[in-house]
Design a protein around this motif. Sequence first.
Motif, PDB file in Angstrom:
ATOM      1  N   ASN A   1     -53.374 -27.833 -18.438  1.00  0.00           N
ATOM      2  CA  ASN A   1     -53.248 -26.429 -18.798  1.00  0.00           C
ATOM      3  C   ASN A   1     -53.337 -25.594 -17.529  1.00  0.00           C
ATOM      4  O   ASN A   1     -54.283 -25.759 -16.753  1.00  0.00           O
ATOM      5  N   PRO A   2     -52.366 -24.707 -17.284  1.00  0.00           N
ATOM      6  CA  PRO A   2     -52.449 -23.869 -16.087  1.00  0.00           C
ATOM      7  C   PRO A   2     -53.812 -23.172 -15.969  1.00  0.00           C
ATOM      8  O   PRO A   2     -54.333 -22.996 -14.878  1.00  0.00           O
ATOM      9  N   ARG A   3     -54.394 -22.844 -17.116  1.00  0.00           N
ATOM     10  CA  ARG A   3     -55.686 -22.159 -17.143  1.00  0.00           C
ATOM     11  C   ARG A   3     -56.797 -22.986 -16.495  1.00  0.00           C
ATOM     12  O   ARG A   3     -57.785 -22.456 -15.995  1.00  0.00           O
ATOM     13  N   ASP A   4     -56.644 -24.328 -16.536  1.00  0.00           N
ATOM     14  CA  ASP A   4     -57.712 -25.196 -16.038  1.00  0.00           C
ATOM     15  C   ASP A   4     -57.508 -25.638 -14.600  1.00  0.00           C
ATOM     16  O   ASP A   4     -58.301 -26.433 -14.084  1.00  0.00           O
ATOM     17  N   VAL A   5     -56.448 -25.160 -13.954  1.00  0.00           N
ATOM     18  CA  VAL A   5     -56.134 -25.670 -12.618  1.00  0.00           C
ATOM     19  C   VAL A   5     -57.301 -25.465 -11.670  1.00  0.00           C
ATOM     20  O   VAL A   5     -57.721 -26.378 -10.949  1.00  0.00           O
ATOM     21  N   GLU A   6     -57.856 -24.283 -11.702  1.00  0.00           N
ATOM     22  CA  GLU A   6     -58.939 -23.979 -10.768  1.00  0.00           C
ATOM     23  C   GLU A   6     -60.156 -24.870 -11.042  1.00  0.00           C
ATOM     24  O   GLU A   6     -60.754 -25.428 -10.121  1.00  0.00           O
ATOM     25  N   LEU A   7     -60.486 -24.991 -12.310  1.00  0.00           N
ATOM     26  CA  LEU A   7     -61.627 -25.830 -12.695  1.00  0.00           C
ATOM     27  C   LEU A   7     -61.434 -27.270 -12.237  1.00  0.00           C
ATOM     28  O   LEU A   7     -62.306 -27.863 -11.587  1.00  0.00           O
ATOM     29  N   VAL A   8     -60.283 -27.850 -12.574  1.00  0.00           N
ATOM     30  CA  VAL A   8     -60.044 -29.251 -12.209  1.00  0.00           C
ATOM     31  C   VAL A   8     -60.033 -29.392 -10.684  1.00  0.00           C
ATOM     32  O   VAL A   8     -60.566 -30.365 -10.126  1.00  0.00           O
TER      33      VAL A   8
ATOM     34  N   GLU B   1     -34.948  -2.625 -32.290  1.00  0.00           N
ATOM     35  CA  GLU B   1     -34.962  -1.222 -32.714  1.00  0.00           C
ATOM     36  C   GLU B   1     -33.574  -0.825 -33.216  1.00  0.00           C
ATOM     37  O   GLU B   1     -33.407  -0.253 -34.289  1.00  0.00           O
ATOM     38  N   LEU B   2     -32.593  -1.194 -32.423  1.00  0.00           N
ATOM     39  CA  LEU B   2     -31.207  -0.808 -32.685  1.00  0.00           C
ATOM     40  C   LEU B   2     -30.649  -1.448 -33.958  1.00  0.00           C
ATOM     41  O   LEU B   2     -29.877  -0.829 -34.695  1.00  0.00           O
ATOM     42  N   THR B   3     -31.020  -2.704 -34.193  1.00  0.00           N
ATOM     43  CA  THR B   3     -30.351  -3.473 -35.249  1.00  0.00           C
ATOM     44  C   THR B   3     -31.264  -3.845 -36.413  1.00  0.00           C
ATOM     45  O   THR B   3     -30.778  -4.257 -37.468  1.00  0.00           O
ATOM     46  N   GLY B   4     -32.564  -3.777 -36.204  1.00  0.00           N
ATOM     47  CA  GLY B   4     -33.472  -4.248 -37.249  1.00  0.00           C
ATOM     48  C   GLY B   4     -33.669  -5.751 -37.258  1.00  0.00           C
ATOM     49  O   GLY B   4     -34.414  -6.281 -38.081  1.00  0.00           O
ATOM     50  N   LEU B   5     -33.006  -6.467 -36.353  1.00  0.00           N
ATOM     51  CA  LEU B   5     -33.157  -7.930 -36.341  1.00  0.00           C
ATOM     52  C   LEU B   5     -34.485  -8.331 -35.711  1.00  0.00           C
ATOM     53  O   LEU B   5     -34.799  -7.901 -34.600  1.00  0.00           O
ATOM     54  N   PRO B   6     -35.246  -9.204 -36.373  1.00  0.00           N
ATOM     55  CA  PRO B   6     -36.457  -9.726 -35.726  1.00  0.00           C
ATOM     56  C   PRO B   6     -36.083 -10.614 -34.532  1.00  0.00           C
ATOM     57  O   PRO B   6     -34.983 -11.161 -34.475  1.00  0.00           O
ATOM     58  N   ILE B   7     -37.016 -10.746 -33.614  1.00  0.00           N
ATOM     59  CA  ILE B   7     -36.774 -11.427 -32.332  1.00  0.00           C
ATOM     60  C   ILE B   7     -37.415 -12.807 -32.297  1.00  0.00           C
ATOM     61  O   ILE B   7     -38.597 -12.953 -32.613  1.00  0.00           O
ATOM     62  N   VAL B   8     -36.626 -13.791 -31.871  1.00  0.00           N
ATOM     63  CA  VAL B   8     -37.154 -15.136 -31.562  1.00  0.00           C
ATOM     64  C   VAL B   8     -37.079 -15.301 -30.062  1.00  0.00           C
ATOM     65  O   VAL B   8     -35.978 -15.215 -29.491  1.00  0.00           O
ATOM     66  N   THR B   9     -38.208 -15.555 -29.418  1.00  0.00           N
ATOM     67  CA  THR B   9     -38.138 -15.735 -27.967  1.00  0.00           C
ATOM     68  C   THR B   9     -39.185 -16.745 -27.528  1.00  0.00           C
ATOM     69  O   THR B   9     -40.192 -16.950 -28.196  1.00  0.00           O
ATOM     70  N   GLU B  10     -38.896 -17.395 -26.408  1.00  0.00           N
ATOM     71  CA  GLU B  10     -39.701 -18.539 -25.978  1.00  0.00           C
ATOM     72  C   GLU B  10     -40.903 -18.124 -25.149  1.00  0.00           C
ATOM     73  O   GLU B  10     -40.830 -17.189 -24.356  1.00  0.00           O
ATOM     74  N   VAL B  11     -41.991 -18.881 -25.329  1.00  0.00           N
ATOM     75  CA  VAL B  11     -43.140 -18.731 -24.455  1.00  0.00           C
ATOM     76  C   VAL B  11     -43.355 -20.079 -23.778  1.00  0.00           C
ATOM     77  O   VAL B  11     -43.269 -21.115 -24.424  1.00  0.00           O
ATOM     78  N   VAL B  12     -43.552 -20.066 -22.463  1.00  0.00           N
ATOM     79  CA  VAL B  12     -43.640 -21.337 -21.742  1.00  0.00           C
ATOM     80  C   VAL B  12     -45.011 -21.565 -21.132  1.00  0.00           C
ATOM     81  O   VAL B  12     -45.311 -22.664 -20.687  1.00  0.00           O
ATOM     82  N   ASN B  13     -45.841 -20.531 -21.107  1.00  0.00           N
ATOM     83  CA  ASN B  13     -47.113 -20.631 -20.403  1.00  0.00           C
ATOM     84  C   ASN B  13     -48.206 -20.104 -21.328  1.00  0.00           C
ATOM     85  O   ASN B  13     -48.097 -18.996 -21.854  1.00  0.00           O
ATOM     86  N   PRO B  14     -49.271 -20.898 -21.533  1.00  0.00           N
ATOM     87  CA  PRO B  14     -50.359 -20.416 -22.383  1.00  0.00           C
ATOM     88  C   PRO B  14     -50.826 -19.024 -21.945  1.00  0.00           C
ATOM     89  O   PRO B  14     -51.189 -18.193 -22.784  1.00  0.00           O
ATOM     90  N   ARG B  15     -50.779 -18.757 -20.659  1.00  0.00           N
ATOM     91  CA  ARG B  15     -51.223 -17.471 -20.113  1.00  0.00           C
ATOM     92  C   ARG B  15     -50.414 -16.300 -20.677  1.00  0.00           C
ATOM     93  O   ARG B  15     -50.878 -15.165 -20.731  1.00  0.00           O
ATOM     94  N   ASP B  16     -49.140 -16.569 -21.047  1.00  0.00           N
ATOM     95  CA  ASP B  16     -48.266 -15.482 -21.488  1.00  0.00           C
ATOM     96  C   ASP B  16     -48.238 -15.312 -23.006  1.00  0.00           C
ATOM     97  O   ASP B  16     -47.478 -14.485 -23.516  1.00  0.00           O
ATOM     98  N   VAL B  17     -49.023 -16.105 -23.740  1.00  0.00           N
ATOM     99  CA  VAL B  17     -48.923 -16.071 -25.197  1.00  0.00           C
ATOM    100  C   VAL B  17     -49.166 -14.660 -25.730  1.00  0.00           C
ATOM    101  O   VAL B  17     -48.405 -14.140 -26.552  1.00  0.00           O
TER     102      VAL B  17
END
Lengths: 341, 341, 341, 341
Positions: A169-176, B157-173
Amino acid sequence: MIIVMKKSADKEQLAAVEAKISELGYQPHVIYGETRNVIGAVGEERGKEKLQILQSMAGVDNVVPILKPYKLASLEVQQEPSTIEIVPGLTIGGKEFIVGAGPCAVETREQICETAVAVKAAGARMLRGGAFKPRTSPYSFQGMEEEGLKLLAEARELTGLPIVTEVVNPRDVELVARYADVMQVGARNTQNFALLKMLGQLDKPILLKRGMATTIQEFLMSAEYILSEGNRRVILCERGIRTFETATRNTLDLSAIPVLKQQTHLPVVIDPSHGTGHSALVPAMCYAAAAAGADGLLVEVHPCPENATSDGPQSLRPDDFAAMMNKLRRFVDVCERTMAG
Amino acid sequence: MIIVMKKSADKEQLAAVEAKISELGYQPHVIYGETRNVIGAVGEERGKEKLQILQSMAGVDNVVPILKPYKLASLEVQQEPSTIEIVPGLTIGGKEFIVGAGPCAVETREQICETAVAVKAAGARMLRGGAFKPRTSPYSFQGMEEEGLKLLAEARELTGLPIVTEVVNPRDVELVARYADVMQVGARNTQNFALLKMLGQLDKPILLKRGMATTIQEFLMSAEYILSEGNRRVILCERGIRTFETATRNTLDLSAIPVLKQQTHLPVVIDPSHGTGHSALVPAMCYAAAAAGADGLLVEVHPCPENATSDGPQSLRPDDFAAMMNKLRRFVDVCERTMAG
Amino acid sequence: MIIVMKKSADKEQLAAVEAKISELGYQPHVIYGETRNVIGAVGEERGKEKLQILQSMAGVDNVVPILKPYKLASLEVQQEPSTIEIVPGLTIGGKEFIVGAGPCAVETREQICETAVAVKAAGARMLRGGAFKPRTSPYSFQGMEEEGLKLLAEARELTGLPIVTEVVNPRDVELVARYADVMQVGARNTQNFALLKMLGQLDKPILLKRGMATTIQEFLMSAEYILSEGNRRVILCERGIRTFETATRNTLDLSAIPVLKQQTHLPVVIDPSHGTGHSALVPAMCYAAAAAGADGLLVEVHPCPENATSDGPQSLRPDDFAAMMNKLRRFVDVCERTMAG
Amino acid sequence: MIIVMKKSADKEQLAAVEAKISELGYQPHVIYGETRNVIGAVGEERGKEKLQILQSMAGVDNVVPILKPYKLASLEVQQEPSTIEIVPGLTIGGKEFIVGAGPCAVETREQICETAVAVKAAGARMLRGGAFKPRTSPYSFQGMEEEGLKLLAEARELTGLPIVTEVVNPRDVELVARYADVMQVGARNTQNFALLKMLGQLDKPILLKRGMATTIQEFLMSAEYILSEGNRRVILCERGIRTFETATRNTLDLSAIPVLKQQTHLPVVIDPSHGTGHSALVPAMCYAAAAAGADGLLVEVHPCPENATSDGPQSLRPDDFAAMMNKLRRFVDVCERTMAG
């Protein structure tokens, strides 16, 4: 990039592709063939992958990449093999063949210390052990976390062996990083680019495992993520790829050793424990890895595999490990390398 | 678990394995065969994987798991298909066949808004677009990050369509969750368990892609990571697996649809764009996915694929997308489902 | 062919490669790049594979083929889809969607006749059934051989359905041809070139199955073996490829349908029974195959799967087959094709 | 076989499965579990695969095979490794490590004789060379056929080396057997059962290559086809399996060596030329194969690889072969085996 035009492509389509290549900053060179034309795009190599979009243009049959996309990992940048300092006095990638050994997971003080003493006596130069375990099932043991790191540090204290341990987990990098000498990236995280970038900013060696479905080229691109952030101490580890064969847990790709040696200056180690999944197959693969030119091994050893919380079936007992090391030493000799012990 | 003894195993070895099974909290039942014996271990299913370690014992030939290790994802826990609310008024897994569409990556306000308007007009019910892009090369475009999320929100906003988008880093959740209606986990993160656990604590639907080398059982175990943290809104997405075939970018495994329907109540969508890698192959795979019983699709659409920063060759133009949707509607009809538009 | 020189290649090496290309009968065209040079070889396409040997020359990094090696199977030779006459009055590759059905192996008169009547009633247009069975184990039932062919002929007599049956040995070609309407080449013989050449000299349609590890390009090369001997009636059959996934017997590659349609004029049928290995998965894959643009299906049907001598688990019961056909008809309708019954 | 019942299976379904097991000639033993029941079927092992059909019965979740289906190839039948006489005075599977070498295809008298002399001088004990070539394309060179066999016989005359050569057509078995000392079955014919059965009736050693998508269990079943016809002289040859990796022609599965040694008494040789496809990778794989416990090697050597009619890129030049052999000898020494020369 080579752009292959369709047989049926007309002059306008050819001209449009040429124009697009110029627009993207490259010079088009057309080879007029008997039945179809191809275009070479000449210019700066970095960034050439953007030419892939020509595939969407009318008249284009195919866009064929001809170059490897990695740079810092490549032999073209550095022709001499990298020797990487693990800790002062211990390097990998040079004349010494380095074996890291230890249990899949740290379980108790006794277990990790007993193993550390045993593998050191047999000639191991690094202690491996997982404190954060990526497990397929959420219901399986997930590792002792910081408690495990502390026990690893005790085992290092006791034996002097540097520690290789995984961070998930990027969060644990510092700890590890506070405990580990070498940070391991597991096969499930080979393309966890967020994690790789953070590790690229550390001043510690990184042991990067190949993913189960990662090509060698992609593997080197993952190394490039770390290298391009400034950390040049990357150790590559082949640990088996996923194929149709079920007799082994994975198919250990030993040909990756000479392939990598043709393409990169980074050291290469082999993990025959995950590669095969069965302890009885491990010694043969250790000998083969050394003979094929690997720089080292990562081997799972557990004092009592039938009590292991994970990966028991692929762990060697300490005495089987010692016997393996004794025979291994003779193959390493033939390779004109040295081994501790 | 079934423990298969070797032909050559003697009584003492059999007794030792029986004793170990009892010690681990299960009851051993021996079936005495003509040429060898097998032992069934009876007891609580959860945790049975620890019996794997019997494989290290003398006299044991093999340990054969007979049960699926996932629970919350299984039909045995819930027999009715889950219908998952994406946003109020829009559910997936029920009678409506849901198509999400949009570019691989958000590039400009114009690009994402133009695409959103076009795909909505054609009948799409969700807008997809990447702001954080996991790219094989560190030198490729990595996404617009928060700026991209803001543009997606404008398009919504423009279309009313809900958004599906990727998250790759726990930090950005947390950041991504402020903008997204559905959080996407990409194929490289299917076994990024740290990320899955965090998403399990969100109150938002998760679109979980199958990894390139992930078996269906492992895929369901990854879903289980999210479910077991409390988030029951998981949408499964098949997007192609890695095989020896190179004519397609991946091999789209459409048989995963009926297999998943036999094993889980979670909705299943198909991504034919990554699954094939070539826009010309996408419509046929959309029709096939609907016919095979999928609950929806995720399709890449770009107003000008030859200018796309990523995945241009697999993106449909808006008018090709509209044509596909028109024909798709007729296949969806046969399935006795509905489609917007 | 494109010959990519190494960065380090010197002028002499470049000249030597140019000379060798000329010697082999092609004209070399060098594109001088910023960091390395590439050479295009211009000339007659057939036979270009011999340029692969340039890879052994000093200074050569890689030899990249840019053309498809098949000719007669290609759309470049014939742009219209081939419609192939199976028997007078029955063609495949045209407007009619053709279903062949029947047991894996012929077992008894009753079994084959009962099945033939049932599948005909449900709309099948061909009867499949094996008399020569290639079995993984020498101890498994190997087929009724000529006796089985005679029973097939009886069932044809009874129903009017033409017969598709497998030939596994070049020695048996003549014998099988005396009974069969369509000669089937199984997945284990896709690259049995001796057999293919003999079949190329017959005046009968050949149903060629794709091998478990055969790429689409190799599959078309196998078709080319038959075509180049003069027999133009080749029907291609996708039946699943071997991957790491174990939930299905093979991974049915339905994207092969649009890929083949882009590359060849030959008709394409799908075998979802071998493709999945489980009868419960077969109907979904039948619908998907039709929707994806296949020209037909080959489906295993057995009056009593639990008594079948082979492949019981993947065989439909006659009533399940009839139900599938009824629903299939509606998907075929959407494709603007027709179906019997 | 273990039959796993569904959780939802009722008593009648359980009873029906028990009855069917009895009807098939086995005794059912039910293990009543906490959440589901499983049934072991006890009885004669041969033929147990017919129990697979229980999978079609109501209430059955899965049928799990627990036994290996081969017999004569297994260690359970013969625990001592087989030593196989190739010609009087030359055996494989014993103390001597045997290298076979030669060109992919016989091309001219000069080529084959020059190669034979060179490989013998370097320590090879068998001469390989193809006279019948299975080629992917019908337009590629197909071998010199009988003319090639005669040239091989001349080279044998000259050097005393026994000949290994491939047979691809059952029709040619007798012809090839008149010249060959060892009959080779290529990777495309591993499951050409008609051919295997004929070779099982010969009194000559058979070198059986593993297919590109053949599991180790299937490979041993193919050996079983030969053994069960009476010919006990089968040499197994691993030559690479097909995976997603494209850096090598195939992925050489060296773990097959210890896996096979655990399961069979038959000798195992490795073909690193086809396994890797690149001559530069061959020496490392030769050393690794010896270290892993192989009984020998099959290596492609050509006096002038850039003029080879097939497989030039993977052929060693004679001097590179000699250098490899010199280093190989030292690894073989460590294995406590001997090598000629």
